[in-house]
Design an enzyme around this catalytic site. Structure first.
Site, mmCIF file in Angstrom:
data_model
loop_
_atom_site.group_PDB
_atom_site.id
_atom_site.type_symbol
_atom_site.label_atom_id
_atom_site.label_comp_id
_atom_site.label_asym_id
_atom_site.label_seq_id
_atom_site.Cartn_x
_atom_site.Cartn_y
_atom_site.Cartn_z
ATOM 1 N N ASP A 9 -15.690 -2.021 8.650
ATOM 2 C CA ASP A 9 -16.857 -1.919 7.751
ATOM 3 C C ASP A 9 -17.737 -3.159 7.989
ATOM 4 O O ASP A 9 -18.005 -3.932 7.078
ATOM 5 C CB ASP A 9 -16.421 -1.796 6.273
ATOM 6 C CG ASP A 9 -15.634 -3.003 5.776
ATOM 7 O OD1 ASP A 9 -14.956 -3.671 6.583
ATOM 8 O OD2 ASP A 9 -15.696 -3.295 4.559
ATOM 9 N N ASP A 14 -15.267 -8.650 10.075
ATOM 10 C CA ASP A 14 -15.054 -7.499 10.965
ATOM 11 C C ASP A 14 -15.709 -7.773 12.323
ATOM 12 O O ASP A 14 -15.149 -7.427 13.374
ATOM 13 C CB ASP A 14 -15.691 -6.236 10.383
ATOM 14 C CG ASP A 14 -15.164 -5.890 9.012
ATOM 15 O OD1 ASP A 14 -14.296 -5.018 8.896
ATOM 16 O OD2 ASP A 14 -15.629 -6.502 8.033
ATOM 17 N N ASN A 38 -18.038 -3.198 3.005
ATOM 18 C CA ASN A 38 -18.873 -4.388 2.804
ATOM 19 C C ASN A 38 -20.339 -4.008 2.646
ATOM 20 O O ASN A 38 -21.083 -4.634 1.888
ATOM 21 C CB ASN A 38 -18.750 -5.332 4.000
ATOM 22 C CG ASN A 38 -17.392 -6.007 4.066
ATOM 23 O OD1 ASN A 38 -16.821 -6.355 3.029
ATOM 24 N ND2 ASN A 38 -16.874 -6.186 5.268
ATOM 25 N N THR A 126 -9.799 -2.549 9.254
ATOM 26 C CA THR A 126 -10.213 -3.769 8.556
ATOM 27 C C THR A 126 -11.232 -3.475 7.459
ATOM 28 O O THR A 126 -11.978 -4.361 7.047
ATOM 29 C CB THR A 126 -10.785 -4.808 9.557
ATOM 30 O OG1 THR A 126 -11.955 -4.258 10.158
ATOM 31 C CG2 THR A 126 -9.780 -5.164 10.631
ATOM 32 N N PHE A 168 -10.299 -6.611 -1.785
ATOM 33 C CA PHE A 168 -11.496 -5.765 -1.640
ATOM 34 C C PHE A 168 -11.231 -4.393 -0.998
ATOM 35 O O PHE A 168 -11.619 -3.358 -1.552
ATOM 36 C CB PHE A 168 -12.564 -6.522 -0.833
ATOM 37 C CG PHE A 168 -13.833 -5.750 -0.646
ATOM 38 C CD1 PHE A 168 -14.778 -5.661 -1.655
ATOM 39 C CD2 PHE A 168 -14.082 -5.090 0.554
ATOM 40 C CE1 PHE A 168 -15.953 -4.926 -1.487
ATOM 41 C CE2 PHE A 168 -15.254 -4.360 0.736
ATOM 42 C CZ PHE A 168 -16.188 -4.277 -0.279
ATOM 43 N N ASN A 169 -10.605 -4.360 0.190
ATOM 44 C CA ASN A 169 -10.470 -3.080 0.912
ATOM 45 C C ASN A 169 -9.701 -2.049 0.081
ATOM 46 O O ASN A 169 -10.017 -0.859 0.107
ATOM 47 C CB ASN A 169 -9.760 -3.282 2.260
ATOM 48 C CG ASN A 169 -10.623 -4.031 3.249
ATOM 49 O OD1 ASN A 169 -11.848 -3.995 3.162
ATOM 50 N ND2 ASN A 169 -9.985 -4.721 4.188
ATOM 51 N N HIS A 243 -9.965 -13.037 7.519
ATOM 52 C CA HIS A 243 -9.126 -11.892 7.118
ATOM 53 C C HIS A 243 -8.929 -10.896 8.267
ATOM 54 O O HIS A 243 -7.810 -10.599 8.670
ATOM 55 C CB HIS A 243 -9.782 -11.130 5.968
ATOM 56 C CG HIS A 243 -10.044 -11.932 4.740
ATOM 57 N ND1 HIS A 243 -9.049 -12.448 3.955
ATOM 58 C CD2 HIS A 243 -11.219 -12.279 4.147
ATOM 59 C CE1 HIS A 243 -9.587 -13.090 2.913
ATOM 60 N NE2 HIS A 243 -10.905 -13.001 3.009
ATOM 61 N N ASP A 244 -10.039 -10.344 8.753
ATOM 62 C CA ASP A 244 -9.933 -9.217 9.692
ATOM 63 C C ASP A 244 -9.437 -9.636 11.083
ATOM 64 O O ASP A 244 -8.599 -8.930 11.668
ATOM 65 C CB ASP A 244 -11.276 -8.475 9.775
ATOM 66 C CG ASP A 244 -11.621 -7.807 8.436
ATOM 67 O OD1 ASP A 244 -10.715 -7.680 7.583
ATOM 68 O OD2 ASP A 244 -12.783 -7.403 8.250
#
Ligand code: BDR
Ligand code: CA
Length: 307
Positions: A9, A14, A38, A126, A168-169, A243-244
């Site tokens: 996203d 990402d 996102n 992700t 979030f995801n 994160h991703d």
């Protein structure tokens, strides 16, 4: 070599995950699928194609647009974290990307790739799990043929980043996360517990730029400014969480993490929306990352992307 498809996203981190995947000789990137998260899916798709174009990815690398909405809920985006364009509000100066857009819908392409490569295929996801859940719901048998899913998502023993209990995801599409985590496929979950330990400092970007700079790296330094500013305001960090990219590293070198087999339940009620609860279970196809060698993940990332 591992064959992967990235479901993204795009989003600042990402975009960093895409660059890392493109520059990792251990991986063959078969396709990229996009999902709303996102930013709206149109924007995530535009950003994905822009990153691929600037990184001079081969034009034959397929990009397929996916779900515009979570399975059952309105979309919630994260413009305050990633910018209203999803890439730090720096993309306005770039002409529309020319990297081709495939005709297939994302979940169709995922099922097609599973049919083609089966156990050889790893899906690295992700963003919210909407595309994966749609594929699983439409063709559960075929979906189960996938080699592995590696998903950035969840908050197990740490505080959430979107609500006190949710990451979030998973928060954006908890129903999709519940479908995918219960699909009976081998899945490695890379939660905030480990991704918040992998922090890219501004000083590291500066240092690397002095050593070796490129057009792509200049773009990276531009589109991360707003992301770092946000995290500096929220947590005082002079940098940002990777994160991703950490999920991509979990595919490249799973030995940099500690994995625990577990059943993971996703809460969908309003009070605890998106909370992930992991219970150790030796027979579960799901494994959660509980610890990480953050210094080595960061080094691997920077050696490949910060130049
Ligand atoms: C996740 O949420 C998104 O904002 C990031 O791109 C990452 O996938 C972290 O919680
Ligand atoms: Ca993301």
């Amino acid at each position: 070599m591992k064959r992967i498809v990235l479901d993204v996203d795009t989003g600042v981190d990402d975009a960093l995950a895409l660059l890392l995947a493109l520059r990792s000789p251990e991986l063959t990137l078969e396709a990229v699928t996009t999902v709303a998260g996102n930013v709206a899916v149109e924007t995530a798709t535009r950003n994905t194609r822009l990153v691929l174009e600037l990184a001079q990815a081969p034009k034959k690398l397929r990009v397929a647009k996916g779900a515009a909405q979570p399975l059952q809920r309105p979309l919630l985006t994260a413009a305050q974290v990633h910018g209203s364009d999803g890439l730090g509000n720096v993309t306005g100066v770039y002409p529309p990307p020319q990297h081709p857009l495939a005709g297939n819908e994302a979940s169709d392409l995922l099922l097609e790739l599973i049919a083609q490569y089966g156990k050889e295929l790893t899906i690295v996801a992700t963003g919210p799990m909407t595309n994966l859940a749609r594929a699983a719901q439409r063709e559960p048998e075929r979906f189960r043929q996938v080699g592995e899913i590696v998903q950035m998502g969840g908050a197990l023993q740490v505080r959430g980043n979107t609500s006190p209990v949710a990451e979030f995801n998973v928060y954006v599409d908890p129903e999709a996360a519940a479908v995918v985590l219960a699909a009976g496929v081998p899945l490695r979950l890379v939660p905030l517990d480990v991704t918040e330990q992998v922090i890219l400092l501004r000083s590291e970007l500066r240092r690397r730029a002095l050593e070796r700079d490129s057009t792509v790296f200049q773009f990276v330094r531009e589109f991360t400014v707003l992301y770092f500013d946000f995290q500096q305001r929220m947590s005082g960090l002079n940098g940002g969480y990777l994160h991703d990219p950490t999920a991509v590293v979990a595919v490249i070198d799973p030995a940099l993490f500690t994995w625990q087999p577990a059943r993971v339940e996703v809460r969908t009620d309003e009070a605890e929306r998106g909370r992930t609860v992991a219970t150790p279970a030796a027979d579960s196809p799901v494994q959660v990352a509980t610890a990480v060698d953050a210094a080595r993940v960061l080094e691997l990332f920077c050696d490949r992307v910060c130049r």
